[in-house]
Design a protein around this motif. Structure first.
Motif, PDB file in Angstrom:
ATOM      1  N   ARG A   1      62.085 -20.365  29.232  1.00  0.00           N
ATOM      2  CA  ARG A   1      63.325 -19.649  29.514  1.00  0.00           C
ATOM      3  C   ARG A   1      63.920 -19.094  28.222  1.00  0.00           C
ATOM      4  NH1 ARG A   1      67.136 -23.778  32.015  1.00  0.00           N
ATOM      5  NH2 ARG A   1      65.690 -25.192  30.979  1.00  0.00           N
ATOM      6  N   ARG A   2      63.949 -19.931  27.187  1.00  0.00           N
ATOM      7  CA  ARG A   2      64.466 -19.468  25.899  1.00  0.00           C
ATOM      8  C   ARG A   2      63.628 -18.301  25.384  1.00  0.00           C
ATOM      9  NH1 ARG A   2      63.151 -18.907  21.238  1.00  0.00           N
ATOM     10  NH2 ARG A   2      61.129 -19.888  21.637  1.00  0.00           N
ATOM     11  N   PHE A   3      62.309 -18.441  25.444  1.00  0.00           N
ATOM     12  CA  PHE A   3      61.433 -17.375  24.982  1.00  0.00           C
ATOM     13  C   PHE A   3      61.701 -16.092  25.772  1.00  0.00           C
ATOM     14  CE2 PHE A   3      57.707 -14.765  24.740  1.00  0.00           C
ATOM     15  CZ  PHE A   3      57.164 -14.994  23.486  1.00  0.00           C
ATOM     16  N   GLY A   4      61.772 -16.223  27.094  1.00  0.00           N
ATOM     17  CA  GLY A   4      61.994 -15.047  27.913  1.00  0.00           C
ATOM     18  C   GLY A   4      63.321 -14.372  27.637  1.00  0.00           C
TER      19      GLY A   4
ATOM     20  N   GLY B   1      55.015 -16.949  27.952  1.00  0.00           N
ATOM     21  CA  GLY B   1      55.592 -17.156  26.637  1.00  0.00           C
ATOM     22  C   GLY B   1      54.471 -17.286  25.614  1.00  0.00           C
ATOM     23  N   GLY B   2      54.803 -17.689  24.406  1.00  0.00           N
ATOM     24  CA  GLY B   2      53.775 -17.988  23.415  1.00  0.00           C
ATOM     25  C   GLY B   2      53.367 -16.807  22.562  1.00  0.00           C
ATOM     26  N   ARG B   3      52.184 -16.972  21.903  1.00  0.00           N
ATOM     27  CA  ARG B   3      51.783 -16.050  20.842  1.00  0.00           C
ATOM     28  C   ARG B   3      51.073 -14.793  21.306  1.00  0.00           C
ATOM     29  NH1 ARG B   3      48.198 -20.338  17.725  1.00  0.00           N
ATOM     30  NH2 ARG B   3      47.756 -20.869  19.907  1.00  0.00           N
TER      31      ARG B   3
ATOM     32  N   HIS C   1      63.876 -14.734  35.471  1.00  0.00           N
ATOM     33  CA  HIS C   1      63.599 -15.750  36.479  1.00  0.00           C
ATOM     34  C   HIS C   1      62.548 -16.740  35.972  1.00  0.00           C
ATOM     35  CE1 HIS C   1      65.623 -13.062  39.349  1.00  0.00           C
ATOM     36  NE2 HIS C   1      64.880 -12.093  38.845  1.00  0.00           N
ATOM     37  N   VAL C   2      62.732 -18.007  36.366  1.00  0.00           N
ATOM     38  CA  VAL C   2      61.715 -19.045  36.166  1.00  0.00           C
ATOM     39  C   VAL C   2      61.610 -19.844  37.469  1.00  0.00           C
ATOM     40  CG1 VAL C   2      62.063 -19.259  33.671  1.00  0.00           C
ATOM     41  CG2 VAL C   2      63.369 -20.709  35.226  1.00  0.00           C
ATOM     42  N   PRO C   3      60.447 -20.420  37.744  1.00  0.00           N
ATOM     43  CA  PRO C   3      60.318 -21.197  38.988  1.00  0.00           C
ATOM     44  C   PRO C   3      61.104 -22.495  38.932  1.00  0.00           C
ATOM     45  CG  PRO C   3      58.280 -21.266  37.700  1.00  0.00           C
ATOM     46  CD  PRO C   3      59.177 -20.306  37.014  1.00  0.00           C
TER      47      PRO C   3
ATOM     48  N   LEU D   1      59.802 -12.051  35.283  1.00  0.00           N
ATOM     49  CA  LEU D   1      59.424 -13.290  35.966  1.00  0.00           C
ATOM     50  C   LEU D   1      58.508 -14.084  35.043  1.00  0.00           C
ATOM     51  CD1 LEU D   1      59.396 -10.860  38.496  1.00  0.00           C
ATOM     52  CD2 LEU D   1      59.730 -13.065  39.616  1.00  0.00           C
ATOM     53  N   MET D   2      59.059 -15.162  34.486  1.00  0.00           N
ATOM     54  CA  MET D   2      58.256 -15.998  33.602  1.00  0.00           C
ATOM     55  C   MET D   2      57.226 -16.763  34.429  1.00  0.00           C
ATOM     56  SD  MET D   2      59.497 -15.098  30.752  1.00  0.00           S
ATOM     57  CE  MET D   2      58.581 -16.215  29.663  1.00  0.00           C
ATOM     58  N   MET D   3      56.053 -16.940  33.864  1.00  0.00           N
ATOM     59  CA  MET D   3      54.953 -17.550  34.606  1.00  0.00           C
ATOM     60  C   MET D   3      55.097 -19.054  34.764  1.00  0.00           C
ATOM     61  SD  MET D   3      51.751 -15.430  33.012  1.00  0.00           S
ATOM     62  CE  MET D   3      50.580 -16.038  34.243  1.00  0.00           C
ATOM     63  N   ASP D   4      55.790 -19.684  33.828  1.00  0.00           N
ATOM     64  CA  ASP D   4      55.832 -21.142  33.865  1.00  0.00           C
ATOM     65  C   ASP D   4      56.992 -21.659  33.036  1.00  0.00           C
ATOM     66  OD1 ASP D   4      54.892 -20.680  31.254  1.00  0.00           O
ATOM     67  OD2 ASP D   4      52.826 -21.138  31.781  1.00  0.00           O
ATOM     68  N   GLU D   5      57.220 -22.973  33.121  1.00  0.00           N
ATOM     69  CA  GLU D   5      58.216 -23.642  32.298  1.00  0.00           C
ATOM     70  C   GLU D   5      57.874 -25.129  32.241  1.00  0.00           C
ATOM     71  OE1 GLU D   5      59.928 -23.886  29.864  1.00  0.00           O
ATOM     72  OE2 GLU D   5      61.956 -23.118  30.295  1.00  0.00           O
ATOM     73  N   TYR D   6      58.180 -25.726  31.101  1.00  0.00           N
ATOM     74  CA  TYR D   6      58.026 -27.176  30.955  1.00  0.00           C
ATOM     75  C   TYR D   6      59.118 -27.889  31.744  1.00  0.00           C
ATOM     76  CZ  TYR D   6      54.894 -26.143  27.058  1.00  0.00           C
ATOM     77  OH  TYR D   6      53.862 -25.682  26.290  1.00  0.00           O
ATOM     78  N   ILE D   7      58.770 -29.032  32.287  1.00  0.00           N
ATOM     79  CA  ILE D   7      59.729 -29.797  33.083  1.00  0.00           C
ATOM     80  C   ILE D   7      59.684 -31.266  32.687  1.00  0.00           C
ATOM     81  CG2 ILE D   7      59.669 -28.199  35.022  1.00  0.00           C
ATOM     82  CD1 ILE D   7      57.733 -30.042  36.456  1.00  0.00           C
ATOM     83  N   GLU D   8      60.713 -31.982  33.103  1.00  0.00           N
ATOM     84  CA  GLU D   8      60.842 -33.414  32.816  1.00  0.00           C
ATOM     85  C   GLU D   8      61.117 -34.147  34.113  1.00  0.00           C
ATOM     86  OE1 GLU D   8      64.200 -33.363  30.271  1.00  0.00           O
ATOM     87  OE2 GLU D   8      63.138 -32.481  28.555  1.00  0.00           O
ATOM     88  N   ARG D   9      60.692 -35.389  34.198  1.00  0.00           N
ATOM     89  CA  ARG D   9      61.004 -36.202  35.375  1.00  0.00           C
ATOM     90  C   ARG D   9      62.496 -36.499  35.424  1.00  0.00           C
ATOM     91  NH1 ARG D   9      57.405 -37.912  38.788  1.00  0.00           N
ATOM     92  NH2 ARG D   9      55.195 -38.130  38.248  1.00  0.00           N
TER      93      ARG D   9
END
Length: 265
Positions: free
Chosen positions: A91-94, A38-40, A118-120, A66-74
């Motif tokens: 996911r939104r970006f993808g 994602g990103g610029r 897809h995201v992991p 296949l997105m490389m990464d995603e932010y997660i929360e506990r």
């Protein structure tokens, strides 16, 4: 290294390279896979891919993103993906800036279905490696580099070359870089502290081709670091590009001008 006058021209070049490889995969394998950050850094490439797909009336129905990464929360003792509508969600970006953008100029039978994004899963990261294996690898991995610490996806400095998809506690440098990547963050405290990410080993092992986009003066140091090594450097994880098959580094004049040193903010 391929150098172009502007980020837009660089994006057009990269899009041509990507589509050539994806079309070859569709003919030989019956499906296509694209690894995406994602990103610029890839915005001009994604825009050019969407435009060319429409002009050429490409059939993208078998393309898997296949997105490389995603932010997660506990979530207690486990983790959950960040909300899909968060401004920083990969996911939104993808979905919005890649899948829907690619589909916008295509007739319905040619479009990428939602299930092909897809995201992991942070609670089953090995499943992402298995998915990539089932899909036959990644036809093209699109890559970018953190400007201050060389992170690729969420992999921090010191990351082992063989590291695969896993949960990562984000480094302060990565989180600071993401303040610029996602300008709706008001301060560092709002940037999530954890992510799930492919590793350098995922990228090098699964990619049939890789394109690293280094655009703008702020990426001059990154350009100097990745072009001055012939093997993976754990102090600059984006150097994994040199370990990939059929790898290309694509830059613009601004990044080349910034190679001499860190540009002023």
């Amino acid at each position: 290294m391929n150098v172009f006058a502007t980020a837009e021209i660089a994006g057009n070049f990269a899009a041509d390279e990507v589509l050539m490889r994806l079309e070859r995969a569709r003919r030989t394998r019956g499906l296509m896979t694209l690894g995406c950050p994602g990103g610029r850094s890839l915005r001009t490439t994604y825009a050019a891919l969407a435009r060319l797909a429409a002009v050429r009336r490409l059939d993208l129905g078998t393309l898997h993103i296949l997105m490389m990464d995603e932010y997660i929360e506990r979530d207690g003792d486990a983790f959950r993906l960040c909300p899909a509508d968060a401004h920083y969600s990969c996911r939104r970006f993808g979905d919005v800036e890649i899948r829907q953008a690619f589909n916008a100029g295509l007739a319905p039978p040619l479009r990428i279905p939602p299930a092909n994004l897809h995201v992991p899963d942070p609670n089953a990261p090995d499943d992402y490696e298995a998915l990539i294996e089932r899909l036959g690898g990644i036809d093209v991995f699109l890559l970018a580099s953190g400007q201050t610490d060389g992170h690729v996806a969420f992999n921090p400095q010191g990351c082992a070359p063989g590291a695969r998809t896993r949960v990562i506690e984000l480094s302060q440098a990565t989180r600071r870089d993401n303040l610029g990547t996602f300008p709706d963050f008001r301060n560092l405290a709002e940037v999530p502290r954890f992510g799930v990410s492919v590793g350098p080993g995922t990228i090098a092992h699964h990619s049939r081709a890789a394109l690293m986009m280094l655009l703008g003066a702020a990426k001059g140091v990154a350009l100097r670091r990745v072009t001055s090594t012939t093997s993976y450097d754990p102090d600059w994880p984006a150097s994994v590009v040199v370990e990939c098959a059929d790898a290309q580094i694509v830059a613009d004049d601004a990044a080349v001008a910034g190679m001499a040193g860190r540009p002023r903010e």
